[in-house]
Design an enzyme around this catalytic site. Sequence first.
Site, short mmCIF file in Angstrom:
data_model
loop_
_atom_site.label_atom_id
_atom_site.label_comp_id
_atom_site.label_asym_id
_atom_site.label_seq_id
_atom_site.Cartn_x
_atom_site.Cartn_y
_atom_site.Cartn_z
N GLN A 64 36.58 41.94 39.26
CA GLN A 64 36.39 40.99 40.66
C GLN A 64 35.86 39.63 40.00
OE1 GLN A 64 33.20 43.64 41.88
NE2 GLN A 64 32.16 41.82 42.52
N CYS A 70 33.69 43.38 45.65
CA CYS A 70 33.57 44.71 45.39
C CYS A 70 34.14 45.53 46.50
CB CYS A 70 32.18 45.00 44.73
SG CYS A 70 30.83 45.08 46.04
#
Length: 444
Positions: A64, A70
Amino acid sequence: MTSDIKTDQIKRYQKNLDDDKVSSVIRRAVTHQGILNTSSDFKSDSAMEPVFSIDLSTGKVADQKQSGRCWMFAALNTMRVRLMNGFKVEDDFELSQNYTNFWDKFEKSNYFLENVIRTADQPLDSRKVSWLMTTPQQDGGQWDMLCALIEKYGIVPKSVMPETFSSSASRELNKFLNLKLRHDAVILRELVANKASDEELSQTKDKMLNEIYKMLSYSLGEPVDHFDFEYRDKDKNYHIDRNLTPQDFFKKYVGINLDDYVSLINSPTDDKPYDKTYTIEMLGNVEGGRQVKHLNLEMDTLKDLAIKQLESGETVWFGSDVGQSSNSKKGIMDTRLYAPDELFSTDLSLSKAERLDYGESLMTHAMVITGVDLVDGKPTKWKVENSWGEKPGHKGYFVMSDEWMDEFVYQFVINKKYLSEEQLKAQAQEPTVLNPWDPMGALA
């Protein structure tokens, strides 16, 4: 009764420190190595060996980067496994997090503006308005918010809408998008104060959303409405599927019913009895979309459900407070990893409920459980797929002790087919509405 600190108190504290024979040794260690390094326990390293009795294959770990997505990465990672198993895509295949990110930010902007209008009759220093203005939008989210996006917009492969600078490093975009939203909040509150008509408010908000769409398109790229899905499978066979919509792609290649998956939490606080459902005021992204809803269950029950889902070959999305007693370099999350209380000879203990009630902990990060080690039928440690790339831990995978799960895991997403009749009835209840600042409303 209150009292200021006296000079004789300080002298007494210093004398107590000087009389402690090991204080100078500890001071030298902590000043050079820091608190965590000095208090780390080597026993945790050996106990958290990454070997599991149930271990699902989920492909290459995604990254990410410098963003707070997330929850998206974890959810899309659970879904890409279906493409790996059903269509033999390569292990490094990913679904587009940026496509979902675009629509999330656009929908969150509208959700914020709607809440500004709803609360415009309240003073700026009211707790709800103050909470709303603190963070108009951010990268984080929850499972039900991801479902609301997919139900409306579908998903696409990463090759169709890849990452951009602002999706991978989101600070600049968040800064200026929040500035824009606060600017628009001033205008909307003034219109409401001046008794503007619903039509005038709607037209003004429409102009604002048009400008926000432009900001997002410049920063994240323009989302597609049709595309061709082209790939070679693991057997090197070529495939192309033309003129798909994002909704078509989701139905054909992921093919799950999102209504089958429910959010289960563990919040052992007095204000949230078990076997009841909860939602959070002003928490969401898609106006009129899926409601965030949690069923609160005891931790052992959640573990049993997670194990059932893993045993069936399906991973588990979960939310936790990842910064507590964890080491990202080693890829270990374990309550025995550090002993700062022993280092400072003081009591630092709080129960899980106390940590929630007193602001010490909340859900900060979402990941995926891909395995568990069962000894005599009981879990001892869990395998976790993170979304920080392959460098941390064991090629991006972490080991979570069962004790750490007890203390710092707050949410699981489980298929309803694993729930008992009693749990299904409990989940179907109308939820109690919690305040916007409740810890169960934290965004991963």
